[in-house]
Design a protein around this motif. Structure first.
Motif, PDB file in Angstrom:
ATOM      1  N   MET A   1      75.570-128.450  24.759  1.00  0.00           N
ATOM      2  CA  MET A   1      76.642-129.415  24.609  1.00  0.00           C
ATOM      3  C   MET A   1      77.847-129.035  25.473  1.00  0.00           C
ATOM      4  O   MET A   1      78.490-129.897  26.035  1.00  0.00           O
ATOM      5  N   VAL A   2      78.106-127.744  25.542  1.00  0.00           N
ATOM      6  CA  VAL A   2      79.242-127.284  26.335  1.00  0.00           C
ATOM      7  C   VAL A   2      78.980-127.525  27.822  1.00  0.00           C
ATOM      8  O   VAL A   2      79.898-127.880  28.559  1.00  0.00           O
ATOM      9  N   MET A   3      77.718-127.385  28.233  1.00  0.00           N
ATOM     10  CA  MET A   3      77.394-127.619  29.647  1.00  0.00           C
ATOM     11  C   MET A   3      77.582-129.084  30.014  1.00  0.00           C
ATOM     12  O   MET A   3      78.037-129.390  31.120  1.00  0.00           O
ATOM     13  N   VAL A   4      77.253-129.986  29.094  1.00  0.00           N
ATOM     14  CA  VAL A   4      77.433-131.411  29.351  1.00  0.00           C
ATOM     15  C   VAL A   4      78.914-131.729  29.483  1.00  0.00           C
ATOM     16  O   VAL A   4      79.331-132.477  30.384  1.00  0.00           O
ATOM     17  N   ALA A   5      79.735-131.152  28.616  1.00  0.00           N
ATOM     18  CA  ALA A   5      81.179-131.381  28.695  1.00  0.00           C
ATOM     19  C   ALA A   5      81.742-130.805  29.989  1.00  0.00           C
ATOM     20  O   ALA A   5      82.590-131.431  30.645  1.00  0.00           O
ATOM     21  N   GLY A   6      81.272-129.632  30.377  1.00  0.00           N
ATOM     22  CA  GLY A   6      81.745-129.026  31.620  1.00  0.00           C
ATOM     23  C   GLY A   6      81.346-129.836  32.837  1.00  0.00           C
ATOM     24  O   GLY A   6      82.135-130.027  33.762  1.00  0.00           O
ATOM     25  N   ALA A   7      80.113-130.347  32.844  1.00  0.00           N
ATOM     26  CA  ALA A   7      79.662-131.184  33.958  1.00  0.00           C
ATOM     27  C   ALA A   7      80.468-132.472  34.024  1.00  0.00           C
ATOM     28  O   ALA A   7      80.800-132.954  35.115  1.00  0.00           O
ATOM     29  N   SER A   8      80.790-133.024  32.870  1.00  0.00           N
ATOM     30  CA  SER A   8      81.587-134.246  32.837  1.00  0.00           C
ATOM     31  C   SER A   8      82.991-134.009  33.388  1.00  0.00           C
ATOM     32  O   SER A   8      83.513-134.821  34.160  1.00  0.00           O
ATOM     33  N   ILE A   9      83.569-132.897  33.020  1.00  0.00           N
ATOM     34  CA  ILE A   9      84.923-132.572  33.510  1.00  0.00           C
ATOM     35  C   ILE A   9      84.889-132.326  35.017  1.00  0.00           C
ATOM     36  O   ILE A   9      85.770-132.795  35.748  1.00  0.00           O
ATOM     37  N   LEU A  10      83.874-131.610  35.499  1.00  0.00           N
ATOM     38  CA  LEU A  10      83.765-131.377  36.945  1.00  0.00           C
ATOM     39  C   LEU A  10      83.557-132.680  37.712  1.00  0.00           C
ATOM     40  O   LEU A  10      84.135-132.881  38.781  1.00  0.00           O
TER      41      LEU A  10
END
Length: 64
Positions: A1-10
């Protein structure tokens, strides 16, 4: 879930940085495609409403 949020922010940061260069191109393409998209929408509605009519209640069979 954290990776999805990080990818979205990037992705959001990349789009924000590239927006000044992309904005004129997006406007030019959208102005050129608007009549074609309107014609496709009208054709789709026409096919939905008048295609495959089996009688006076043809449209009511599709809706219900």
């Amino acid at each position: 879930m954290v990776m999805v949020a990080g990818a979205s922010i990037l992705g959001a940061l990349a789009l924000w940085a590239a927006w000044p260069a992309l904005h004129p191109a997006i406007l030019a393409v959208s102005r050129g495609l608007a009549p074609a998209l309107a014609a496709l929408a009208l054709a789709g509605c026409t096919v939905f409403l008048f295609g495959e009519r089996s009688g006076p209640a043809g449209i009511m069979d599709k809706i219900s």
